[in-house]
Design a protein around this motif. Structure first.
Motif, PDB file in Angstrom:
ATOM      1  N   GLY A 155       2.315  -4.360   3.830  1.00 19.85           N
ATOM      2  CA  GLY A 155       1.647  -4.199   4.469  1.00 19.85           C
ATOM      3  C   GLY A 155       1.106  -5.232   4.857  1.00 19.85           C
ATOM      4  O   GLY A 155       0.532  -4.892   5.691  1.00 19.85           O
ATOM      5  N   GLN A 156       1.373  -7.000   4.504  1.00 16.61           N
ATOM      6  CA  GLN A 156       0.624  -7.471   6.022  1.00 16.61           C
ATOM      7  C   GLN A 156       2.134  -7.366   6.748  1.00 16.61           C
ATOM      8  O   GLN A 156       1.340  -7.874   7.665  1.00 16.61           O
ATOM      9  CB  GLN A 156       1.461  -8.740   5.091  1.00 16.61           C
TER      10      GLN A 156
ATOM     11  N   ALA B  78       0.702  -5.024   9.267  1.00 15.26           N
ATOM     12  CA  ALA B  78      -0.512  -5.450   9.326  1.00 15.26           C
ATOM     13  C   ALA B  78      -0.673  -6.406  10.973  1.00 15.26           C
ATOM     14  O   ALA B  78      -1.044  -6.414  12.279  1.00 15.26           O
ATOM     15  CB  ALA B  78      -1.670  -5.827   9.132  1.00 15.26           C
TER      16      ALA B  78
ATOM     17  N   TYR C 225      -8.239   4.236  11.818  1.00 14.30           N
ATOM     18  CA  TYR C 225      -8.960   4.724  10.494  1.00 14.30           C
ATOM     19  C   TYR C 225      -8.208   5.996   9.579  1.00 14.30           C
ATOM     20  O   TYR C 225      -7.750   6.973   8.252  1.00 14.30           O
ATOM     21  CB  TYR C 225      -9.999   4.582  10.647  1.00 14.30           C
TER      22      TYR C 225
ATOM     23  N   TYR D  34      -6.487   2.804   7.422  1.00 14.08           N
ATOM     24  CA  TYR D  34      -6.317   2.380   7.121  1.00 14.08           C
ATOM     25  C   TYR D  34      -7.448   2.502   6.044  1.00 14.08           C
ATOM     26  O   TYR D  34      -8.598   2.988   7.250  1.00 14.08           O
ATOM     27  CB  TYR D  34      -6.153   1.099   7.962  1.00 14.08           C
ATOM     28  N   SER D  35      -8.410   1.651   5.236  1.00 12.22           N
ATOM     29  CA  SER D  35      -9.710   1.621   4.990  1.00 12.22           C
ATOM     30  C   SER D  35      -9.953   0.799   6.227  1.00 12.22           C
ATOM     31  O   SER D  35     -10.156  -0.376   7.282  1.00 12.22           O
ATOM     32  CB  SER D  35      -9.875   0.895   3.540  1.00 12.22           C
TER      33      SER D  35
ATOM     34  N   GLY E  80     -12.207  -1.902   5.511  1.00 10.89           N
ATOM     35  CA  GLY E  80     -11.726  -3.590   5.028  1.00 10.89           C
ATOM     36  C   GLY E  80     -10.268  -3.805   5.608  1.00 10.89           C
ATOM     37  O   GLY E  80     -10.280  -5.115   6.361  1.00 10.89           O
ATOM     38  N   GLU E  81      -9.533  -3.281   5.970  1.00 14.41           N
ATOM     39  CA  GLU E  81      -8.497  -3.312   6.131  1.00 14.41           C
ATOM     40  C   GLU E  81      -8.263  -3.579   7.962  1.00 14.41           C
ATOM     41  O   GLU E  81      -7.390  -4.505   8.128  1.00 14.41           O
ATOM     42  CB  GLU E  81      -7.045  -2.063   5.655  1.00 14.41           C
TER      43      GLU E  81
ATOM     44  N   ALA F 239      -9.635  -6.248   8.908  1.00  7.71           N
ATOM     45  CA  ALA F 239      -8.929  -7.802   8.616  1.00  7.71           C
ATOM     46  C   ALA F 239      -7.802  -7.596   9.251  1.00  7.71           C
ATOM     47  O   ALA F 239      -7.551  -8.635  10.334  1.00  7.71           O
ATOM     48  CB  ALA F 239      -8.347  -7.571   7.056  1.00  7.71           C
ATOM     49  N   MET F 240      -7.419  -6.923   9.168  1.00  6.52           N
ATOM     50  CA  MET F 240      -6.156  -6.466  11.159  1.00  6.52           C
ATOM     51  C   MET F 240      -6.500  -7.076  12.448  1.00  6.52           C
ATOM     52  O   MET F 240      -5.543  -8.274  12.949  1.00  6.52           O
ATOM     53  CB  MET F 240      -5.859  -5.584  10.781  1.00  6.52           C
TER      54      MET F 240
ATOM     55  N   GLU G 200     -16.751  -6.220   8.972  1.00  9.42           N
ATOM     56  CA  GLU G 200     -16.365  -4.415   8.304  1.00  9.42           C
ATOM     57  C   GLU G 200     -17.578  -4.358   9.102  1.00  9.42           C
ATOM     58  O   GLU G 200     -17.532  -3.129   9.816  1.00  9.42           O
ATOM     59  CB  GLU G 200     -16.578  -5.039   6.581  1.00  9.42           C
TER      60      GLU G 200
END
Lengths: 347, 157
Positions: free
Chosen positions: B53-54, B57, B115, B120-121, B123-124, B127-128, B133
């Motif tokens: 995931g990281q 991202a 999205y 992705y959410s 929040g994700e 962060a990315m 948010e």
């Protein structure tokens, strides 16, 4: 009702060409076999020019011993207010004093004033005997900064002034509306150009070379209350409409409003170089913790606008505004910025 | 990193990187250039990621940054249109939604891409892209509002 599931399904069909895989892997293997090293390059413009390559210079925020910014900003704000004033920026300043000897002289990065989204950089160039100096020539320097793993970016352009020792000094503000400078690493590319007075060709555009840079690592900022706000504010009377400022950042030197693309700017206190001076598109008020406000003592407002053909697929509209006050903002006591009546708290 | 390792990495993430680049650049050639830059950067990066995931991202973030730099560099250029909708879409409804998204400003296309396209959410995505948010939600809201204007009707998730 249009279902975005359709968009999802269409997206899944989008794939790169099969040939891309082979091309990329081949280039990667080729790069691995010929690992590149930084090299110095000389770029000639007019009578003399210099490009610098330094690597690995690590600078950290701390008290400055030989504080160059006192003279710079004391002079600037004293002239603006008409009285002799003194401000202390030493808590966010750092001395760098890194030099590199070049074919045409020595370039020294003197110091930096670092806030999360703004770096005020000062550097000088001491031309050697190969350079013929003339009182009527002008000197200009450009610095481009790019984050290494981040989106911190900024570009500064400054006119040079010679001191009694024949050293030409430059100061420029770099603003990032991407990632913060503070806490990130950036590559800074310098170009110094002497522009002869006896030519009408003007400033030659210099292509930035990939391998010429100085690496600056900013460990962080001790300055509180400077976090960027991402609250969007609609600006009226903008040259580009509609205009929403997605990024709002504050440094002691200015309030900066920018949109998505407003990451690269050039601005020097007292001289909005390369930008258009325009009427203020909004009212900005700095709000302090004790309830006092600073407004509207704006003495300089500048904007840099990108406008492109709206029918162009690569269309970009971007702009940023710098609102500079007659005295530095006391950022440690600043709690909000009010823009067109919308109060944006600074966290 | 061996060729096989690089190839495996490419196979895993090239679709995502390409689609993000394409949605931002709206130009096949530019998207391919960006994809090449991003993967070359990744292949030479002396760094490991704790999980997929990281790493994904990071690749998306690099892709967005490269796209921004590219767009600033080319400034104005008469680009070649994005993937030909006729070759991708099977009916008018698909063509309509695809072209409507393609016509959005880059920052809105990006959040729609991440999205709806990548799943992705909020929040994700925040962060990315290192945004709040709230900022992402605002952009999604504005993007949907623009899509409504273009399509003449509401869009649903």
């Amino acid at each position: 009702m249009k279902n975005m599931q359709l968009y999802r399904e269409i997206s899944a069909r989008v794939r790169p060409r099969a040939a891309c895989r082979e091309e990329i892997l081949t280039v990667a293997e080729d790069m691995q076999s010929k690992k590149r090293r930084p090299v110095m390059r000389r770029i000639c413009i007019g009578l003399a020019a210099a490009a610098v390559a330094l690597t690995g210079t690590v600078v950290a925020v701390g008290a400055a011993n030989d504080w160059n910014y006192q003279r710079i900003f004391t002079k600037y704000y004293s002239e603006k207010t008409g009285t002799q004033v003194q401000y202390d920026f030493s808590n966010i300043g750092m001395d760098i004093n890194e030099s590199v000897v070049l074919p045409t002289g020595t370039l020294t990065v003197e110091s930096a004033l670092v806030t999360p989204y703004a770096v005020c950089l000062s550097w000088n160039f001491a031309p050697n005997e190969t350079v013929t100096l003339s009182d009527t020539d002008s000197w200009i320097s450009i610095v481009n900064c790019f984050g290494t793993d981040h989106n911190a970016q900024g570009v500064g352009q400054a006119d040079g002034t010679f001191d009694e020792q024949g050293v030409c000094h430059f100061t420029a503000n770099l603003i990032s509306v991407g990632d913060p400078f503070a806490g990130s690493s950036i590559r800074a590319y310098f170009i110094v150009s002497q522009i002869p007075s006896d030519t009408e060709t003007g400033i030659t555009q210099v292509k930035m070379e990939e391998d010429n840079y100085i690496m600056l690592e900013f460990s962080g900022s001790t300055e509180p209350g400077l976090e960027k706000s991402e609250t969007s504010v609609h600006l009226t009377e903008c040259a580009v409409k509609p205009c929403d400022a997605d990024y709002i950042s504050v440094s002691p030197l200015a309030v900066i409003l920018a949109d998505e693309y407003g990451s690269a700017v050039q601005f020097t206190p007292g001289d909005a170089m390369g930008t258009d001076l325009m009427e203020t598109p909004c009212t900005v008020t700095a709000v302090y913790a004790d309830g006092t406000e600073l407004s509207p003592e704006t003495v300089n407002y500048s904007t840099l606008i990108y406008t492109y053909n709206s029918e162009d697929p690569a269309d970009i509209k971007g702009q940023r505004f710098y609102l500079v006050f007659k005295k530095p903002l006391e950022t440690e006591n600043l709690v909000a910025v009010r823009i067109n009546g919308t109060e944006v708290p600074l966290t | 990193m061996t060729r096989d390792e690089m190839g495996a990495l490419y196979d895993q993430y090239s679709g995502t990187v390409y689609r993000v680049a394409l949605s931002y650049c709206r130009n096949v050639q530019d998207a391919e250039d960006v994809m090449q830059e991003v993967f070359l950067k990744r292949f030479t990066l002396d760094r490991s990621f704790p999980d997929e995931g990281q790493e994904k991202a990071w690749l998306i973030r690099m892709t967005v940054n490269r796209c921004k730099n590219l767009l600033k560099a080319i400034k104005r250029r008469r680009g070649v249109p994005l993937e030909d909708a006729a070759g991708l879409c099977v009916n008018d409804e698909e063509t309509g939604i695809w072209e409507a998204v393609a016509s959005l400003p880059a920052k809105y296309r990006l959040v729609i891409r991440l999205y709806y396209g990548e799943g992705y959410s909020v929040g994700e995505i925040a962060a990315m892209l290192r945004r709040s948010e709230t900022a992402v939600q605002t952009q999604l809201y504005r993007a949907r509002r623009l899509l409504k204007d273009i399509l003449g009707e509401e869009v649903t998730p």
